[in-house]
Scaffold this active site. Structure first.
Site, mmCIF file in Angstrom:
data_model
loop_
_atom_site.group_PDB
_atom_site.id
_atom_site.type_symbol
_atom_site.label_atom_id
_atom_site.label_comp_id
_atom_site.label_asym_id
_atom_site.label_seq_id
_atom_site.Cartn_x
_atom_site.Cartn_y
_atom_site.Cartn_z
ATOM 1 N N ARG A 265 0.786 -0.956 0.077
ATOM 2 C CA ARG A 265 -0.080 -0.066 0.103
ATOM 3 C C ARG A 265 0.959 1.232 0.049
ATOM 4 O O ARG A 265 1.806 1.322 0.646
ATOM 5 C CB ARG A 265 -0.884 -0.016 1.284
ATOM 6 C CG ARG A 265 -2.008 -1.069 1.134
ATOM 7 C CD ARG A 265 -3.151 -0.633 0.145
ATOM 8 N NE ARG A 265 -4.169 -1.504 0.006
ATOM 9 C CZ ARG A 265 -4.440 -2.438 -0.641
ATOM 10 N NH1 ARG A 265 -3.217 -2.993 -1.615
ATOM 11 N NH2 ARG A 265 -5.512 -3.191 -0.686
ATOM 12 N N GLU B 84 -4.175 7.129 -5.400
ATOM 13 C CA GLU B 84 -4.418 6.540 -6.733
ATOM 14 C C GLU B 84 -5.613 6.963 -7.470
ATOM 15 O O GLU B 84 -6.569 7.044 -6.793
ATOM 16 C CB GLU B 84 -4.462 5.003 -6.492
ATOM 17 C CG GLU B 84 -3.129 4.536 -5.809
ATOM 18 C CD GLU B 84 -3.050 2.917 -5.454
ATOM 19 O OE1 GLU B 84 -3.944 2.338 -5.866
ATOM 20 O OE2 GLU B 84 -2.022 2.668 -5.174
ATOM 21 N N HIS C 40 -0.936 -0.274 -9.973
ATOM 22 C CA HIS C 40 -1.537 -1.222 -8.926
ATOM 23 C C HIS C 40 -2.128 -2.272 -9.599
ATOM 24 O O HIS C 40 -3.414 -2.543 -9.680
ATOM 25 C CB HIS C 40 -2.674 -0.213 -8.275
ATOM 26 C CG HIS C 40 -2.712 -1.019 -6.812
ATOM 27 N ND1 HIS C 40 -3.379 -0.068 -5.938
ATOM 28 C CD2 HIS C 40 -2.900 -2.208 -6.495
ATOM 29 C CE1 HIS C 40 -3.410 -1.129 -4.858
ATOM 30 N NE2 HIS C 40 -3.351 -2.347 -5.422
#
Length: 325
Positions: free
Chosen positions: A238, A267, A286
């Site tokens: 993360r 994000e 991601h």
């Protein structure tokens, strides 16, 4: 009578059909008017929810869903869920931890290798027509074989990374984890150390910790300063585990050599992020689990989870909060 379930993510057609057969299913997508009466009425009558909703699931949100009994994420992470709120409301939470282990470990090792060997940077050199002669030392990469890897977090994915490092690259493995993993230590000749010692000794640092109050901004300016100037940092967990501004400064000032990042504080990464100014950071959007096979398996697992969680019997796996009962 079928129970009411809401779906917040696009999933394969056959898995959507399973939900439609088991429940009265309502699908929310990008075209949903979240201020409409139909939306609020649907939430008010839903007993289950499945998918990844980009909001905090806390007391305020759960007040809109008084009948909710179970939620199933299509992910390992569940940091947008307030577990205390779920407990108060008696809501079961399920995730999909097992099915994405190998693909995520693959991506993390891809970042490690590509960052070490400067793969994207050198590819761009060719694309930009700048490869006119033999590569000179300023473009040399870093060896991986036989180096020391420090793994922060020794859960399923951490163990899969340790396997790749040991069996594929004969790396020396050190790790930081809340508890010792004696099986991993024996199988891969790994050694558990305190965080600072891992940071000081490793040639490659791989972060695969869950995001908690303890791990938020665990990697600060001071922690980055402990790393070798030749070290490379990889984050596949993360973004908020690292102080991103401190990382930018460490990369810019060559406090560490390079970084490979699949996750970020915000994000999608803003287009004005200072990280985009650097050539010693490899960025990935991601995508740790983003393979056709794994995303299908995650959707199927989540569907299995919500079906199980809304039955009277207790789930046997993937249950994040068994204290709910």
């Amino acid at each position: 009578m079928k129970k009411n379930v809401v779906l917040f993510s696009k999933i394969p057609a056959d898995q959507q059909t399973r939900l439609e057969q088991a429940f009265n299913l309502t699908i929310f997508d990008d075209n949903t008017d979240y201020n409409s009466t139909s939306y609020t009425d649907t939430l008010a009558n839903a007993e289950g929810m499945i998918g990844n909703i980009p909001t905090r699931i806390d007391d305020n949100f759960l007040a809109k869903m008084p009948k909710l009994k179970a939620a199933a994420t299509i992910s390992v992470g569940f940091d947008n869920y307030d577990l205390n709120a779920l407990y108060k409301h008696g809501i079961r939470l399920m995730n999909t931890p097992k099915v994405l282990t190998e693909s995520t470990a693959d991506l993390i090792f891809t970042l490690l290798m590509a960052t070490a060997r400067r793969t994207v940077e050198l590819s761009n050199l060719i694309h930009n027509g700048k490869w006119k002669k033999g590569i000179t030392p300023e473009y040399y990469g870093t060896d991986i074989y036989g180096k020391t890897i420090g793994i922060l977090g020794m859960g399923r994915i951490g163990q899969a990374i340790a396997k790749r490092a040991h069996c594929g690259f004969d790396m020396n493995i050190i790790y930081y984890n809340r508890s010792a993993r004696h099986d991993i230590e024996q199988t891969y000749n790994a050694k558990r150390l305190e965080l600072d010692n891992v940071l000081k000794q490793a040639d490659f640092i791989v972060i695969i910790l869950p995001l908690t109050e303890e791990t938020t901004k665990l990697i600060t300016k001071e922690k980055l300063a402990l790393m070798k100037p030749s070290a490379i940092l990889i984050n596949g967990a993360r973004g908020k585990i690292i102080d991103q501004q401190a990382l930018f400064e460490a990369l810019k000032n060559k406090t560490i050599k390079a970084a490979g990042l699949d996750v970020f504080e915000i994000e999608p990464l803003p287009t004005n992020s200072p990280l985009l100014q650097l050539d010693n950071v490899l960025l990935s959007p991601h995508v740790g689990s983003a393979t056709v096979e794994t995303r299908y398996a995650m959707a199927k697992c989540a569907v299995d989870n919500i079906i199980t969680a809304l039955k009277d019997e207790k789930p046997t796996e993937n249950w994040v909060n068994p204290e709910v009962g």
